[in-house]
Design a protein around this motif. Structure first.
Motif, PDB file in Angstrom:
ATOM      1  N   ARG A 162      -5.948  -0.928  -8.978  1.00  0.00           N
ATOM      2  CA  ARG A 162      -6.653  -0.475 -10.173  1.00  0.00           C
ATOM      3  C   ARG A 162      -5.961  -0.814 -11.486  1.00  0.00           C
ATOM      4  N   SER A 163      -4.757  -1.368 -11.467  1.00  0.00           N
ATOM      5  CA  SER A 163      -4.139  -1.827 -12.715  1.00  0.00           C
ATOM      6  C   SER A 163      -4.855  -3.092 -13.182  1.00  0.00           C
ATOM      7  N   TRP A 213      -9.225  -4.461  -7.100  1.00  0.00           N
ATOM      8  CA  TRP A 213     -10.605  -3.985  -7.363  1.00  0.00           C
ATOM      9  C   TRP A 213     -11.064  -4.324  -8.777  1.00  0.00           C
ATOM     10  N   ASN A 230      -0.404   2.270   2.005  1.00  0.00           N
ATOM     11  CA  ASN A 230      -0.258   0.820   1.960  1.00  0.00           C
ATOM     12  C   ASN A 230      -0.447   0.193   3.334  1.00  0.00           C
ATOM     13  N   HIS A 238      -4.190   4.194   5.820  1.00  0.00           N
ATOM     14  CA  HIS A 238      -5.228   3.180   5.641  1.00  0.00           C
ATOM     15  C   HIS A 238      -4.990   1.934   6.491  1.00  0.00           C
ATOM     16  N   ILE A 285      -8.296   0.434   7.071  1.00  0.00           N
ATOM     17  CA  ILE A 285      -9.425   1.360   6.934  1.00  0.00           C
ATOM     18  C   ILE A 285     -10.193   0.978   5.671  1.00  0.00           C
ATOM     19  N   PHE A 298     -13.541   1.517   2.966  1.00  0.00           N
ATOM     20  CA  PHE A 298     -14.357   2.633   2.479  1.00  0.00           C
ATOM     21  C   PHE A 298     -15.522   2.842   3.447  1.00  0.00           C
ATOM     22  N   SER A 358      -2.468   6.019  -7.812  1.00  0.00           N
ATOM     23  CA  SER A 358      -3.340   6.605  -8.828  1.00  0.00           C
ATOM     24  C   SER A 358      -3.889   7.948  -8.354  1.00  0.00           C
ATOM     25  N   ASN A 399       4.968   7.461 -11.236  1.00  0.00           N
ATOM     26  CA  ASN A 399       3.889   6.499 -11.462  1.00  0.00           C
ATOM     27  C   ASN A 399       3.868   6.103 -12.927  1.00  0.00           C
ATOM     28  N   HIS A 413       7.356   6.001 -15.171  1.00  0.00           N
ATOM     29  CA  HIS A 413       8.310   4.919 -15.375  1.00  0.00           C
ATOM     30  C   HIS A 413       8.202   3.956 -14.199  1.00  0.00           C
TER      31      HIS A 413
HETATM   32  P1  OAD Z   1      -3.886   2.035  -7.257  1.00  0.00           P
HETATM   33  O1  OAD Z   1      -3.978   0.609  -7.674  1.00  0.00           O
HETATM   34  O2  OAD Z   1      -5.096   2.872  -7.410  1.00  0.00           O
HETATM   35  O3  OAD Z   1      -2.721   2.767  -8.064  1.00  0.00           O
HETATM   36  C1  OAD Z   1      -1.440   2.207  -8.148  1.00  0.00           C
HETATM   37  C2  OAD Z   1      -0.693   2.940  -9.244  1.00  0.00           C
HETATM   38  O4  OAD Z   1       0.642   2.443  -9.266  1.00  0.00           O
HETATM   39  C3  OAD Z   1      -1.279   2.734 -10.617  1.00  0.00           C
HETATM   40  O5  OAD Z   1      -1.528   3.990 -11.229  1.00  0.00           O
HETATM   41  C4  OAD Z   1      -0.186   1.950 -11.394  1.00  0.00           C
HETATM   42  O6  OAD Z   1      -0.042   2.377 -12.723  1.00  0.00           O
HETATM   43  C5  OAD Z   1       1.059   2.275 -10.610  1.00  0.00           C
HETATM   44  N1  OAD Z   1       2.074   1.204 -10.586  1.00  0.00           N
HETATM   45  C6  OAD Z   1       1.914  -0.102 -10.263  1.00  0.00           C
HETATM   46  N2  OAD Z   1       3.089  -0.754 -10.282  1.00  0.00           N
HETATM   47  C7  OAD Z   1       4.028   0.156 -10.654  1.00  0.00           C
HETATM   48  C8  OAD Z   1       5.433   0.097 -10.875  1.00  0.00           C
HETATM   49  N3  OAD Z   1       6.140  -1.038 -10.694  1.00  0.00           N
HETATM   50  N4  OAD Z   1       6.063   1.233 -11.265  1.00  0.00           N
HETATM   51  C9  OAD Z   1       5.366   2.394 -11.460  1.00  0.00           C
HETATM   52  N5  OAD Z   1       4.043   2.509 -11.251  1.00  0.00           N
HETATM   53  C10 OAD Z   1       3.371   1.405 -10.850  1.00  0.00           C
HETATM   54  O7  OAD Z   1      -3.325   2.030  -5.744  1.00  0.00           O
HETATM   55  P2  OAD Z   1      -3.354   3.231  -4.677  1.00  0.00           P
HETATM   56  O8  OAD Z   1      -3.241   4.546  -5.347  1.00  0.00           O
HETATM   57  O9  OAD Z   1      -2.381   2.881  -3.633  1.00  0.00           O
HETATM   58  O10 OAD Z   1      -7.523   2.095   0.002  1.00  0.00           O
HETATM   59  O11 OAD Z   1      -4.810   3.075  -4.103  1.00  0.00           O
HETATM   60  C11 OAD Z   1      -5.269   3.978  -3.138  1.00  0.00           C
HETATM   61  C12 OAD Z   1      -6.220   3.308  -2.192  1.00  0.00           C
HETATM   62  O12 OAD Z   1      -7.278   2.675  -2.926  1.00  0.00           O
HETATM   63  C13 OAD Z   1      -5.626   2.156  -1.404  1.00  0.00           C
HETATM   64  O13 OAD Z   1      -4.905   2.591  -0.270  1.00  0.00           O
HETATM   65  C14 OAD Z   1      -6.831   1.361  -1.011  1.00  0.00           C
HETATM   66  C15 OAD Z   1      -7.551   1.376  -2.340  1.00  0.00           C
HETATM   67  O14 OAD Z   1      -8.927   1.237  -2.252  1.00  0.00           O
HETATM   68  C16 OAD Z   1      -8.546   1.557   0.690  1.00  0.00           C
HETATM   69  O15 OAD Z   1      -8.894   0.418   0.510  1.00  0.00           O
HETATM   70  C17 OAD Z   1      -9.203   2.474   1.652  1.00  0.00           C
END
Ligand code: OAD
Ligand code: ZN
Length: 246
Positions: free
Chosen positions: A34-35, A40, A100, A119, A164, A166, A194, A218, A234
């Motif tokens: 989501r970044s 996505w 992950n 997942h 896994i 959606f 996130s 985060n 951070h």
């Molecule tokens: P997201 O991409 O939603 O969130 C990743 C978070 O990590 C973001 O809020 C970034 O700001 C933060 N981030 C990235 N790099 C960083 C760094 N070096 N230091 C600090 N923060 C950092 O990813 P997830 O939360 O893992 O599932 O996403 C959850 C699920 O959504 C995944 O497992 C996947 C996805 O759809 C499925 O596909 C079922």
């Protein structure tokens, strides 16, 4: 300041459960979801029912996976993974709960049974009918030979990365073990997520309710920052780097 406080909380804790998201692997060259530039933001997710129903969706899903292969194959554990592995070896971390799919916790030294993959895992494939495992090489060869994503040699149902999607059922055993770990730990650390995807995002809440201290690391704020005991907005590698031991 945050890092000092984190050090104190880690030193005081007896059972630390880390809960990781894609942010822990961005320094390993794997994009998050989501970044800006995240998966996505470039591609719409293919829901499970579409994968089941449509050969075209299966072909597209496998094309995307093969396009990422160089990245996954070259990725090495980062500072976050290595810090958690150090705490695991020191007996402070019983297991890691992860969203992950990149296998990097195992690569950093966690025994496979101590990585709870909510997942799934994208480094191998599975038949969605009978569960038979396949290596990605086999899928790639069949895809190249037939020009289409293959079905299982045993039951003829589609073969999918062992992840896994959606709309797909969460793995029962993993959900149960993650629940038990969240309720039994005294420190729960959400790292690089996130926290918008449920039921996974329920585990920090569950741990906090069961009496654990909650830390969130985060770059960006999350909806759960207000229930956390410590929030560190951070970089993960910078924050956890000091905890990389032997
Ligand atoms: P997201 O991409 O939603 O969130 C990743 C978070 O990590 C973001 O809020 C970034 O700001 C933060 N981030 C990235 N790099 C960083 C760094 N070096 N230091 C600090 N923060 C950092 O990813 P997830 O939360 O893992 O599932 O996403 C959850 C699920 O959504 C995944 O497992 C996947 C996805 O759809 C499925 O596909 C079922
Ligand atoms: Zn099968």
């Amino acid at each position: 300041r945050g890092i000092e406080r984190l050090g104190d909380l880690i030193a005081e804790a007896r059972a630390i459960v880390p809960f990781t998201g894609a942010g822990i692997s961005t320094e390993c060259g794997i994009p998050d979801f989501r970044s800006p530039g995240g998966i996505w933001t470039r591609n719409r997710p293919i829901p499970f029912d579409e994968f089941v129903a449509s050969q075209e969706a299966r072909d597209e899903s496998w094309r995307r996976r093969f396009a990422m292969e160089q990245i996954f194959a070259a990725a090495k554990p980062g500072r976050g993974h290595r810090a958690l592995a150090s705490l695991y070896r020191a007996g402070k971390v019983p297991a890691v709960i992860t969203q992950n799919i990149d296998n990097l916790h195992q690569a950093s030294g966690f025994a496979p049974e101590h990585v709870i993959e909510l997942h799934g895992n994208t480094t191998y494939a599975r038949c969605i009918g009978c569960g038979q495992s396949y290596q990605l090489d086999w899928v790639k060869r069949r895809f190249d030979d037939d020009g289409a994503a293959p079905n299982c040699t045993a039951c003829d149902e589609p073969v999918k990365t062992a992840t896994i999607s959606f709309g797909q059922m969460m793995p029962d055993d993993e959900m149960q073990r993650a629940t038990a770990l969240s309720q039994a730990c005294d420190l729960f650390i959400a790292i690089g997520s996130s926290l918008v995807v449920w039921p996974a995002a329920g585990f920090p809440v569950m741990a906090k309710r069961a009496g654990a201290r909650l830390v969130i690391i985060n770059r960006e704020p999350t909806d759960q920052d207000d229930i956390a005991d410590l929030v560190i907005h951070h970089d993960i590698g910078e924050t956890l780097g000091p905890f990389v031991g032997n």
